[in-house]
Motif scaffolding. Structure first.
Motif, PDB file in Angstrom:
ATOM      1  N   LEU A 179       0.820  -1.206   0.000  1.00  0.00           N
ATOM      2  CA  LEU A 179       0.000   0.000   0.000  1.00  0.00           C
ATOM      3  C   LEU A 179       0.855   1.258   0.000  1.00  0.00           C
ATOM      4  N   HIS A 302     -11.399   0.710   2.880  1.00  0.00           N
ATOM      5  CA  HIS A 302     -11.222   2.162   2.799  1.00  0.00           C
ATOM      6  C   HIS A 302     -10.561   2.727   4.044  1.00  0.00           C
ATOM      7  N   ARG A 305      -6.812   2.722   3.927  1.00  0.00           N
ATOM      8  CA  ARG A 305      -6.222   3.812   3.138  1.00  0.00           C
ATOM      9  C   ARG A 305      -6.223   5.118   3.935  1.00  0.00           C
ATOM     10  N   ASN A 309      -3.011   7.495   5.062  1.00  0.00           N
ATOM     11  CA  ASN A 309      -2.974   8.926   4.745  1.00  0.00           C
ATOM     12  C   ASN A 309      -2.651   9.793   5.952  1.00  0.00           C
ATOM     13  N   ALA A 317       2.835   5.999  -2.084  1.00  0.00           N
ATOM     14  CA  ALA A 317       1.807   5.000  -2.349  1.00  0.00           C
ATOM     15  C   ALA A 317       2.094   4.279  -3.651  1.00  0.00           C
ATOM     16  N   LEU A 319       0.642   0.531  -4.105  1.00  0.00           N
ATOM     17  CA  LEU A 319      -0.374  -0.490  -4.244  1.00  0.00           C
ATOM     18  C   LEU A 319      -0.050  -1.424  -5.425  1.00  0.00           C
TER      19      LEU A 319
END
Length: 325
Positions: A179, A302, A305, A309, A317, A319
């Motif tokens: 991620l 979600h 993520r 952040n 990032a 992913l």
């Protein structure tokens, strides 16, 4: 101050609150960046008179000239204009941040749990701060942090579905999603009163040979990185502490018991308190990294993520599948 003066200032502030809009601030910011009414109008998809009208309204509202208008030349900001520009930049940046956080919160379930496993000292220096930030950004998410005894244990927790995220020392194992990556820069640190800080570069390398040195345990990648650096620059290290955790090394330095090469994220607070100071040395800083892993073949939730952040570190990032190494 007289009652009349206070009332006048109050009325002026109320007029500002009632009349100033984000749209006006954005128009003014665009004009300042574009440099001319024509360029700003094109960027905003407005007519030039419409842009001029908004700026004149701002000047009437504020009671100050914002632009030094010169025919055929770039419009320069006045002192009042520069003050408004700083205000506009700050408010619009905060607006963007508010919008991002609001969107994050709208997409989160009212009650959810995020389990993060880590085998590194990121728990104390990064993950705790991220948990605190999550309580502000997403109060409905219950974040659980688990300290794995090793990188293999961290990976196993993810593989067996007992964690949503893993923060492990790079490189990540193959088959896992990445991620993001956290880049860490490592400097030599000493107490501010250590004699090494008064020496020139060559003298510092010679000083190291007789100074006590705290470092990572034998076999750790960070230890190998430091030993390669020492060999490259011709530095001898008299090791008095070998540790698998940063806290013992950091404590040795703040107590004046040793020097150590530490990642900057674990020394920030000690530097602010005047307990540690970086020592410029050839070949430093060293760079190491950590990876933020997700379980194999699983969709990233979600709230995971959102957590990445709010990490108080620079996260690149990606992913993408992790590479083996």
């Amino acid at each position: 101050m007289s009652t009349q003066g206070r009332e006048g200032r109050h009325t002026s502030r109320q007029s500002l609150i009632a009349g100033l809009t984000f749209d006006q601030l954005f128009t003014f910011q665009t004009l300042g960046r574009a440099g001319s009414f024509r360029a700003a109008a094109a960027e905003l998809a407005l007519t030039q008179p419409a842009v001029s009208q908004r700026i004149r309204h701002l000047e009437r509202l504020l009671g100050a000239t914002l632009l030094d208008r010169r025919q055929g030349a770039r419009s320069e900001l006045t002192a009042a204009g520069r003050e408004l520009m700083a205000f506009a930049d700050e408010m619009l940046a905060r607006t963007e941040l508010f919008h991002q956080r609001l969107e994050q919160m709208k997409n989160l379930s009212e009650s959810s749990t995020l389990i993060v496993v880590s085998d590194t000292d990121h728990i104390k220096h990064l993950l705790v701060e991220a948990v605190a930030a999550m309580k502000q950004a997403a109060p409905g998410v219950n974040v659980v942090i688990r300290h794995a005894p090793s990188r293999d244990a961290c990976v196993r927790e993810l593989q067996e579905g007992r964690a949503d995220l893993g923060v492990c020392r790079a490189p990540g194992p193959s088959g896992f999603g990445v991620l993001g990556t956290i880049e860490e820069r490592m400097h030599l640190y000493a107490r501010p009163d250590d004699p090494i800080l008064a020496l020139d570069q060559q003298e510092r390398l010679e000083y190291l040979a007789g100074a006590a040195f705290a470092t990572f345990a034998d076999g750790m990648r960070s230890r190998e990185l430091i030993e390669r650096w020492a060999k490259k620059v011709g530095a001898s290290l008299r090791v008095v502490l070998e540790s698998r955790g940063l806290e013992a090394m950091r404590t040795y330095v703040t107590r004046g018991l040793a020097l150590a090469i530490l990642p900057d994220f674990c020394a920030t607070e000690d530097q602010r308190l005047g307990l540690l100071e970086p020592v410029p040395m050839p070949g430093l800083p060293l760079v190491r990294g950590a990876v933020i892993l997700t379980p194999p073949d699983q969709e990233v939730p979600h709230h995971a993520r959102v957590f990445v952040n709010v990490l108080p570190a620079k996260v690149d990032a990606t992913l993408s599948p992790a590479t083996s190494g």
